[in-house]
Write a protein that holds these residues in place. Sequence first.
Motif, PDB file in Angstrom:
ATOM      1  N   LYS A   1      -4.767   3.782  -3.622  1.00 25.94           N
ATOM      2  CA  LYS A   1      -4.059   3.507  -2.375  1.00 25.94           C
ATOM      3  C   LYS A   1      -3.167   2.284  -2.464  1.00 25.94           C
ATOM      4  N   ASN A   2      -3.412   1.420  -3.425  1.00 26.59           N
ATOM      5  CA  ASN A   2      -2.585   0.219  -3.507  1.00 26.59           C
ATOM      6  C   ASN A   2      -1.513   0.376  -4.562  1.00 26.59           C
TER       7      ASN A   2
ATOM      8  N   GLN B   1       0.830  -1.206   0.000  1.00 25.41           N
ATOM      9  CA  GLN B   1       0.000   0.000   0.000  1.00 25.41           C
ATOM     10  C   GLN B   1       0.855   1.243   0.000  1.00 25.41           C
TER      11      GLN B   1
END
Lengths: 505, 371
Positions: free
Chosen positions: A484-485, A474
């Motif tokens: 977010k990843n 992340q």
Amino acid sequence: MFWKNSKKKNDQGPAQPSKSIADLLVQLETNPDFNHFCHKSKTLTCWISYINTVVDLEYIHRDLLPALYSERVQCMKDIAQVVPIDKLIETRDLSVIQTSLLDGYFMIQPSKRSQHVYLIPCPKKQARQVADTEVETSIVGAHDSFVESLETNINLVRSRIPIPQFKVEEQRIGKLSRTRISILYIEGLANKANLNTTRQRITDLETVSVINANMLALMIGDNSQSFFPQFFDTERPDRVSGALYEGKIAVLVDGSPSALILPSTVVEFFATIDDYSLTWPVASLYRLLRLFAVAFSVISSSLYVAALTYHYQLVPKDLLATLIVSRSSVPYDPIIEVLLLEVMIELLREAGVRLPTKVGQTIGIVGGIVIGTASVQAGVTSNILLIIIAMSALAAFITPNYRMATTIRLMRFPFILAAQMFGLIGVGLCFMFFVCHLLKLTSLGRPFIEPIYPMRVTDLKDSFIRLPSNMQGQRPLFLRTADKNRVNLHRTMQKKGKAKPDIDE
Amino acid sequence: MKQKAVLIAPLIAILFLSGCLPTSIIDDVLLVEAEGVDYLGNEKVMGTITMPNYVENPNPGSAGAGLPTTASMLRHLSGVTYDGKSLVDRFQQSGQMPIRVGKIRLMLFNTAMAKKGLYKQIDLRNRDPDSPRDMNFAVVEGSCRKLLTSADYQTQIPVARYIQDMIEQNTEQNYPESTMESFMYAYYGDYMDPFLPIIRKQGDHIAMHGLALFKNDKYVMRLSENRVFTFKMLFQKFNQGVYDYEFAPNKHIAFKNVHTDVNYKVKNGNSAAPDIYASVNVSAQVRQAYPKSLSKASSPVMEKKLNRHMAKQSAQLVRRFQRKGIDPLQLGQHVRSYTRNFDGKSWPERYANARFHCKVDVTIKQTGISE
């Protein structure tokens, strides 16, 4: 007051804009490096102006002027076809004309006072070759570092981020200097709010000139009264591109060999790029070592003062004899002794930095060996203190970021004074003061000591320790990135298949 | 402007007033290392304090500035005062530098003082925040003053450190812990009595000489050196102790305990004669044995002998404590913890009648590298 009266006389300031192109030319003509002449060929007559110190003269003589003398140029419009250039700007805008001329454009006017001009870019940039990193050196990582040219710097970053989402925004700031500043980010990763804040802070800046990136960092920082640098500055393009991939924003300033990374947290200042080249347990241990070094560097000399002045009870019994014996010939109180040595070390460091490299080494020897030993033998300082001070100086230099290293070195002085005033309680109070300050501090509006407070467990994976990359799936939560990843988490966490025996049994 | 003044004024006050704080700069004070109290009778005592005598190593050049080194400092002071007087205050007038008590390691009482009662001394130490809680207390057979001020020891090490090192290394072996903290715990705690090691000067050295057992604050009974192992075995779990057993006249076997633990169980804790069961496990490593007395085959026999012998000794020990009415083993605490609604008031009478059952299980783990 005195300065109020003097204001009136200052009406002929350099900031006065030219009213017309004639004014501009008159203003420029006083400079010896300004060329303004009438060009006459068989077919075309025009006026040419450029500043020969900022244009590429070779290009003008080799390509531009021969093209203008060519018989194919019948009128102004033909220039674009004949002259080997990629863009020809045709404008009437005085401000564009002014900046272009000063940036190294070649101006062609049909007549001497014509408002309507053609501009051909031919700037010459004096730039240093891309060289080895000097401040943030890396052992196994890349060795190229930023130089003073904005184009080269963007090139260094762009070659590491070859994707169309990578955006470069250019702005000019500085009332007089009009310095070019580039905001670099990856669209779709960088948080919009962060981006807007950055843009706003840079455009709203009231300043005459911006000379380098660190100066800009101080001007757009959240708290200008703070001891701590709030934006990470780096001379490493790989570090910048790494930060951009995380969703951060970078700012480059023309003429400055460092980039700013915004927003930053305090733990970033203690991470080096080499941490990512080492295996994770080793990298984590080195980060913890750095953390310990910082604590030692800030606290050790003040603890010495506190323990020896007030808390003799705390000195271990086996150390007591050593301390007393080494201090017995020192005529001063511990505080004077400590300040003396600390100031000496600061002087040495400053002298070492200011002097040329070859002499600088001599200074190190003179300072370390001669002054150190001599001061102990003369009975001015104690042996033990010399070791403590030398260790803490060494520990301060372990911080990878130069600006943070200076902060940490100077941070010990309030601690030493507090230790002299109130002993350990003073050290505690001073520590509390700094903790409170850090708690309040923000970087681009984001909490500065983020993975610790507010506690973000996901971000702790790359802070004081560095977990292996398959656990770093992340992006930092702190940045509130649009994506977010980093990777497909499902695939990094996939279980291995059933083990098959090597040999059929 | 006013706000700034409000901010700056206290800072300036701090800056200037901080000079008024009393300091104890480590080389500008005399650190007391040991105090000794000899009872003279009639509430008068002879107090002795010793200060360290750090000799600067004769490193050429290190003694700069022509200042006196600590080697020339006062080494000890003694004088008569009343019982319970802080010796540091008593001798402050004769100190060439401020005398500080914060680094004291040792507090000694002679047997007369200990027999008279230590409660004033205990109160003095307990009240003083500068007293380190891990300092050692000890009872001296003979005169504390002589012990502390004698110059005829073999070692050059300051006597306080010599004694403390000796007590500490013995504490790691046969002797139970005897710091100020453990003494105070047993003194102020219910159903227990404190103990201290006894030391004495033997010619040109100092030696441990058994345990002094107290009833409240008064020294009432001496435990000889060969019983100290049994005492510590019943008192706490420990290792590295050495026990010498004379299994037949002039035939000895000595073992080092690799590990010893003790478990207490109590039945009928509120009855007139409570039953206290102690079960002790000793893992022993034989250090020395009478030739041909011990082999792999015969070690179970020896174990049995040891079991019986040690159980008997333990029972004897407790019997003696009961007769004196002292409880240094803190058996009362064990009874209390095993008994619901423990009747503490009648405990002192019931303690004398308590039945102590001791079972010792010695396991010889090793008999040495040769048979």
